[in-house]
Scaffold this motif. Structure first.
Motif: not given
Length: 74
Positions: A43-46, A48-50, A53
């Protein structure tokens, strides 16, 4: 010295897994825990990352704060 720092870092990360109650909630199933972490990494590679986080940081800060208020060690 590097080895000692790495060991301390790994112990602290294990503490976070315990604090999040992942060991209990997964019946100590390492494959499930790795799957959960892999899902978070994916999911952090999309795009939506920021947002993720920010969401997860706030959630973690609340968890640390509630433990501090309850007198639990961090």
């Amino acid at each position: 010295m590097k080895r000692r720092e790495r060991t301390r870092h790994l112990i602290e990360l294990g503490g976070l897994v315990m604090k999040a109650e992942l060991v209990t909630l997964t019946d100590d199933d390492r494959a499930v825990m790795l799957g959960l972490l892999g899902e978070a990494a994916a999911r952090l590679r999309t795009d939506e990352r920021e947002q993720l986080l920010l969401l997860w940081r706030r959630r973690g800060q609340r968890m640390f704060a509630s433990d501090a208020l309850a007198g639990k060690p961090e």
